[in-house]
Scaffold this active site. Structure first.
Site, short mmCIF file in Angstrom:
data_model
loop_
_atom_site.label_atom_id
_atom_site.label_comp_id
_atom_site.label_asym_id
_atom_site.label_seq_id
_atom_site.Cartn_x
_atom_site.Cartn_y
_atom_site.Cartn_z
N HIS A 1 0.84 -1.19 0.00
CA HIS A 1 0.00 0.00 0.00
C HIS A 1 0.87 1.24 0.00
O HIS A 1 1.81 1.36 0.80
CB HIS A 1 -0.93 0.02 1.21
CG HIS A 1 -1.78 1.25 1.28
ND1 HIS A 1 -2.66 1.59 0.27
CD2 HIS A 1 -1.88 2.24 2.20
CE1 HIS A 1 -3.26 2.72 0.58
NE2 HIS A 1 -2.80 3.14 1.73
N SER A 2 0.57 2.18 -0.91
CA SER A 2 1.27 3.46 -1.02
C SER A 2 2.77 3.21 -1.22
O SER A 2 3.16 2.55 -2.18
CB SER A 2 0.97 4.30 0.22
OG SER A 2 1.26 5.67 -0.01
N MET A 3 3.63 3.68 -0.33
CA MET A 3 5.06 3.39 -0.45
C MET A 3 5.30 1.88 -0.60
O MET A 3 6.19 1.44 -1.33
CB MET A 3 5.80 3.91 0.77
CG MET A 3 7.25 3.43 0.91
SD MET A 3 8.00 4.04 2.43
CE MET A 3 9.37 2.92 2.61
N SER B 1 -1.41 -0.84 -4.28
CA SER B 1 -2.53 -0.08 -3.71
C SER B 1 -2.13 1.36 -3.43
O SER B 1 -1.09 1.64 -2.85
CB SER B 1 -2.97 -0.75 -2.39
OG SER B 1 -3.86 0.08 -1.67
#
Length: 280
Positions: free
Chosen positions: A107-109, A135
């Site tokens: 997720h993200s990073m 994500s």
């Protein structure tokens, strides 16, 4: 963009560190599992962000969370210098877990870390992931990064407020605010200085997940080449948009996990084999 933690927190109840690695957290024995789901957190986040997913996992899937240094029980461990150092350490930790088919979820990073990890494992001749779930972030090389890791605490707090996921009460507490911003600043430095290399595309299917109102990706941007992820694999790329913002995963947890399980293996369904309480 983070979850609440304590610098002296012990391993979460029922968690184990497979292969005695400080990087690995699991919440089951894994003896009945035939698939592994390796989850990589967002900037400032921890393996515990994925702990509530354990209650939704069927026996066939072992849930593994990656614990970055500088938070929870790893608060005193030095932060990784850059993306390369982080991914090398994560690859060392997960290699013993690749004795069965696996998928990567970031997720993200964490989605950028997952992509780099897939390439690092391929470089080492290890089996590749069955699927890669990206994500809440556009593809590496397409994201416009800034210098937030160099900004003062007020600017970082404003960014966390923009993305959601961190309560105002936490940020208003000086002690908790300091702990959170230390981890966030370390991770932002890694992602903002990340310069992905040109590499051949992966061969695994790519699944892009995002919130409809996510300021980092969102529904409109994800329509264009799946936020750039479609260019990073020779296999099929799929986009799934959920209602919500950057942290759509929390209110949409059951739907997100069900989507991931179906893509890993259509025969899988969310379970409920584990009964211990989940952290918020």
């Amino acid at each position: 963009m983070t979850t609440l933690y304590s610098p002296n927190a012990p391993y979460p109840p029922h968690a184990s560190a497979r292969a005695d690695s400080p990087w690995i957290r699991t919440w089951s024995e894994g003896s009945a599992s035939r698939l592994t789901l390796i989850c990589l957190p967002h900037a400032g986040g921890s393996a515990g962000f994925y702990r509530p997913w354990a209650a939704l996992m069927p026996p066939e899937v072992e849930l593994v969370g990656i614990q970055y240094p500088g938070r929870e029980d790893r608060f005193d461990d030095p932060a990784s210098a850059d993306m390369g150092e982080l991914v090398t350490a994560v690859a060392d930790a997960v290699l013993p877990l690749l004795d069965r088919p696996y998928a990567l979820f970031g997720h993200s990073m964490g989605s950028a870390v997952a992509w780099e990890l897939a390439h690092e494992l391929d470089r080492r001749g290890a089996p590749g992931p069955r699927r890669l779930f990206a994500s809440g972030r556009a593809a590496p090389g397409t994201v416009v990064t800034g210098q937030l890791h160099r900004q003062d605490d007020d600017v970082l707090c404003a960014e966390l407020g923009r993305l959601g996921g961190t309560s105002r009460e936490v940020l208003d507490d000086p002690g908790l605010r300091s702990l959170i911003l230390t981890a966030v600043r370390h991770d932002y430095r890694i992602i903002e200085t990340h310069r992905p290399q040109d590499r051949p595309p992966l061969s695994c299917p790519m699944h892009v997940l995002t919130g409809s109102a996510d300021p980092e990706l969102g529904e409109e941007r994800s329509r264009h080449r799946a936020g750039g992820w479609a260019d990073l694999t020779t296999a099929r790329t799929e986009v799934r948009v959920f209602p919500g913002d950057h942290f759509y995963l929390t209110p949409q947890r059951r739907e997100v996990v069900a989507t991931v399980l179906r893509r890993m293996d259509p025969s899988l369904a969310t379970g409920g084999r584990r009964t211990w309480p989940s952290t918020p």
